[in-house]
Design an enzyme around this catalytic site. Sequence first.
Site, PDB file in Angstrom:
ATOM      1  N   HIS A 110       0.848  -1.198   0.000  1.00 18.83           N
ATOM      2  CA  HIS A 110       0.000   0.000   0.000  1.00 18.83           C
ATOM      3  C   HIS A 110       0.880   1.243   0.000  1.00 18.83           C
ATOM      4  CE1 HIS A 110      -3.221   2.803   1.028  1.00 18.83           C
ATOM      5  NE2 HIS A 110      -4.002   1.880   0.501  1.00 18.83           N
TER       6      HIS A 110
ATOM      7  N   ARG B  46      -9.521  -2.954   6.634  1.00 23.31           N
ATOM      8  CA  ARG B  46     -10.624  -3.365   5.753  1.00 23.31           C
ATOM      9  C   ARG B  46     -10.458  -4.844   5.407  1.00 23.31           C
ATOM     10  NH1 ARG B  46      -9.742   0.944   1.096  1.00 23.31           N
ATOM     11  NH2 ARG B  46      -7.672   0.026   1.362  1.00 23.31           N
TER      12      ARG B  46
HETATM   13  N1  CMX Z   1       4.367  -7.298  -4.871  1.00 21.52           N
HETATM   14  C1  CMX Z   1       5.578  -7.101  -5.421  1.00 21.52           C
HETATM   15  N2  CMX Z   1       6.237  -5.922  -5.418  1.00 21.52           N
HETATM   16  C2  CMX Z   1       5.621  -4.913  -4.778  1.00 21.52           C
HETATM   17  C3  CMX Z   1       4.372  -5.057  -4.151  1.00 21.52           C
HETATM   18  C4  CMX Z   1       3.724  -6.300  -4.229  1.00 21.52           C
HETATM   19  N3  CMX Z   1       2.523  -6.509  -3.715  1.00 21.52           N
HETATM   20  N4  CMX Z   1       4.034  -3.860  -3.602  1.00 21.52           N
HETATM   21  C5  CMX Z   1       5.030  -3.004  -3.892  1.00 21.52           C
HETATM   22  N5  CMX Z   1       5.995  -3.643  -4.602  1.00 21.52           N
HETATM   23  C6  CMX Z   1       7.187  -3.052  -5.206  1.00 21.52           C
HETATM   24  C7  CMX Z   1       6.771  -1.933  -6.147  1.00 21.52           C
HETATM   25  O1  CMX Z   1       6.367  -2.423  -7.416  1.00 21.52           O
HETATM   26  C8  CMX Z   1       8.001  -1.087  -6.184  1.00 21.52           C
HETATM   27  O2  CMX Z   1       8.933  -1.712  -7.067  1.00 21.52           O
HETATM   28  P1  CMX Z   1       9.910  -0.854  -8.002  1.00 21.52           P
HETATM   29  O3  CMX Z   1      10.809  -0.126  -7.057  1.00 21.52           O
HETATM   30  O4  CMX Z   1      10.590  -1.884  -8.842  1.00 21.52           O
HETATM   31  O5  CMX Z   1       9.033   0.072  -8.786  1.00 21.52           O
HETATM   32  C9  CMX Z   1       8.545  -1.220  -4.771  1.00 21.52           C
HETATM   33  O6  CMX Z   1       7.966  -2.412  -4.218  1.00 21.52           O
HETATM   34  C10 CMX Z   1       8.202  -0.051  -3.869  1.00 21.52           C
HETATM   35  O7  CMX Z   1       6.798   0.149  -3.915  1.00 21.52           O
HETATM   36  P2  CMX Z   1       6.040   0.761  -2.647  1.00 21.52           P
HETATM   37  O8  CMX Z   1       6.598   2.130  -2.387  1.00 21.52           O
HETATM   38  O9  CMX Z   1       6.055  -0.196  -1.513  1.00 21.52           O
HETATM   39  O10 CMX Z   1       4.538   0.818  -3.149  1.00 21.52           O
HETATM   40  P3  CMX Z   1       3.845   1.956  -4.012  1.00 21.52           P
HETATM   41  O11 CMX Z   1       3.367   3.016  -3.085  1.00 21.52           O
HETATM   42  O12 CMX Z   1       4.685   2.377  -5.163  1.00 21.52           O
HETATM   43  O13 CMX Z   1       2.605   1.174  -4.619  1.00 21.52           O
HETATM   44  C11 CMX Z   1       0.824  -0.392  -4.569  1.00 21.52           C
HETATM   45  C12 CMX Z   1       1.519   0.747  -3.817  1.00 21.52           C
HETATM   46  C13 CMX Z   1      -0.476  -0.744  -3.822  1.00 21.52           C
HETATM   47  C14 CMX Z   1       0.459   0.082  -5.971  1.00 21.52           C
HETATM   48  C15 CMX Z   1       1.772  -1.626  -4.605  1.00 21.52           C
HETATM   49  O14 CMX Z   1       2.012  -2.084  -3.297  1.00 21.52           O
HETATM   50  C16 CMX Z   1       1.246  -2.752  -5.475  1.00 21.52           C
HETATM   51  O15 CMX Z   1       1.475  -2.736  -6.682  1.00 21.52           O
HETATM   52  N6  CMX Z   1       0.508  -3.746  -4.865  1.00 21.52           N
HETATM   53  C17 CMX Z   1      -0.107  -4.813  -5.619  1.00 21.52           C
HETATM   54  C18 CMX Z   1      -1.386  -4.310  -6.292  1.00 21.52           C
HETATM   55  C19 CMX Z   1      -2.465  -4.034  -5.276  1.00 21.52           C
HETATM   56  O16 CMX Z   1      -2.761  -4.816  -4.399  1.00 21.52           O
HETATM   57  N7  CMX Z   1      -3.121  -2.849  -5.421  1.00 21.52           N
HETATM   58  C20 CMX Z   1      -4.294  -2.502  -4.607  1.00 21.52           C
HETATM   59  C21 CMX Z   1      -4.036  -1.383  -3.603  1.00 21.52           C
HETATM   60  C22 CMX Z   1      -5.281  -1.044  -2.838  1.00 21.52           C
HETATM   61  C23 CMX Z   1      -6.271  -0.355  -3.746  1.00 21.52           C
HETATM   62  O17 CMX Z   1      -6.016   0.820  -4.132  1.00 21.52           O
HETATM   63  O18 CMX Z   1      -7.268  -0.953  -4.124  1.00 21.52           O
END
Ligand code: CMX
Length: 435
Positions: free
Chosen positions: A317, A326
């Site tokens: 997140h 949630r």
């Molecule tokens: N699996 C693998 N890698 C992940 C990850 C996951 N679940 N969550 C974050 N990372 C990676 C990111 O892709 C990013 O990689 P890069 O540096 O190569 O770009 C790195 O970890 C840092 O990311 P972060 O700062 O922790 O997370 P962000 O704030 O950039 O993104 C989110 C947040 C939710 C988009 C990301 O955690 C994600 O892609 N999660 C999976 C998709 C998901 O569940 N989305 C739903 C979110 C809730 C909603 O809005 O509905």
Amino acid sequence: MTKLKETLLKKIEAHRPRTTRLLKEHADVKVGEVTIGQAIGGARGVKCLVTDISYLDPMEGIRFRGKTIPETFAALPKAPGSDYPYVEAFWYFLLTGDVPTEEQTREVVADFKARARVPHYVYDILRAMPRDTHPMTMFSAAILSMQRESQFLKRYNAGMSKMDYWDPMYEDSTTLLARLPQIAAYIFRMKYRGDTHIPPDHDLDLGANFAQMMGIDKPYDDVARMYFILHSDHESGNISAHTTHLVASGLSDAYYALSAGINGLAGPLHGLANQEVLRWTQAFMEKLGGKLPTEEQLKEALWNTLKSGQVIPGYGHAVLRKTDPRYTAQREFCLKHLPDDELFKLVSMIYKVTPDILMEHGKAKNPWPNVDAQSGVIQWYYGITEYDFYTVLFGTGRAIGVLANITWDRALGYPIERPKSITTDMLEEIAGIKK
Ligand code: CMX
């Protein structure tokens, strides 16, 4: 005027001087600094939005109008025999910050009913779209198609004082909310139930009526109430809330703004993640011939996903740094209603092993599950196995929060949103790389 609208007006009048004073006397006080990392990195943590409707603490999770999820569920009036509050009571609460009485809730239920009739042209538009169109595209198009009915537009064109902008915004928002469940149910049954439809029952509240139109028995009415409330609001910076706010800031009406916000929700890193979770989990179970995996098999599959450069959907997140409450609220529902369900067991296993794997992987700042990790299991259990549809359910709930927000945006006269961009050359100069 309904009690809700009367209360809202009083709250708006009491709140306006606070915003005016902050702007007049304290506009130069710094709230924070912006770093190069934030400028390139999606403005993470930049404090430049204001909302009083919900606040997301990284460790505690969401509070709606100051109340946690359990406090919200406990405080609001419930439909007879139901474990979860009326969505209509929650709308009252988000708009005003007051817990409505039974009588005030009943008035909102009646007001929603009076507005619920979906114009026939909306169905014509949906029916004209190719049947394999994604349900989110249909949902967004249906919302946008009703823009011709915008009260805001009519009154704006007739000449309206800025002080009154909130009023037609509230009217349009309430009408939209009252109609969304019927539109969502229509899309579902047209696409996935052989185009057979179940008429609404206008004696029911929003949650029960949605279950009725979907054709799903109790306790799906409670699933609907819980689901819509849990997905409603997550402060202002998430994509769907921010997009809705941004579009409305140009004085686009609620129809334009919500349709745009729904488009934002349709991305796999945002609302579509609930669909992705089920897609991932189902594909994995299919490979194992429908059997539950061992912990070793599960770990291997999670690592394979990460090694192939994909994210584990439902985890991580942008703000939260703990298990999303949630997620916990939905898990509690599962423990009560479907503890022996195979899919729930698998999702629980994923919860057990994924945080450690993500920590070892070392990229995600938050290794814990978000709202999307659990929601599909419940829908699947009650017969909605077409996971493409899950984000429409999310969108129906998200509308409650974003529409409350844009009503208040207009009440407080928040201006057009226009952050400043700079060039990479300029950043390199600021960083001292380039002279
Ligand atoms: N699996 C693998 N890698 C992940 C990850 C996951 N679940 N969550 C974050 N990372 C990676 C990111 O892709 C990013 O990689 P890069 O540096 O190569 O770009 C790195 O970890 C840092 O990311 P972060 O700062 O922790 O997370 P962000 O704030 O950039 O993104 C989110 C947040 C939710 C988009 C990301 O955690 C994600 O892609 N999660 C999976 C998709 C998901 O569940 N989305 C739903 C979110 C809730 C909603 O809005 O509905």
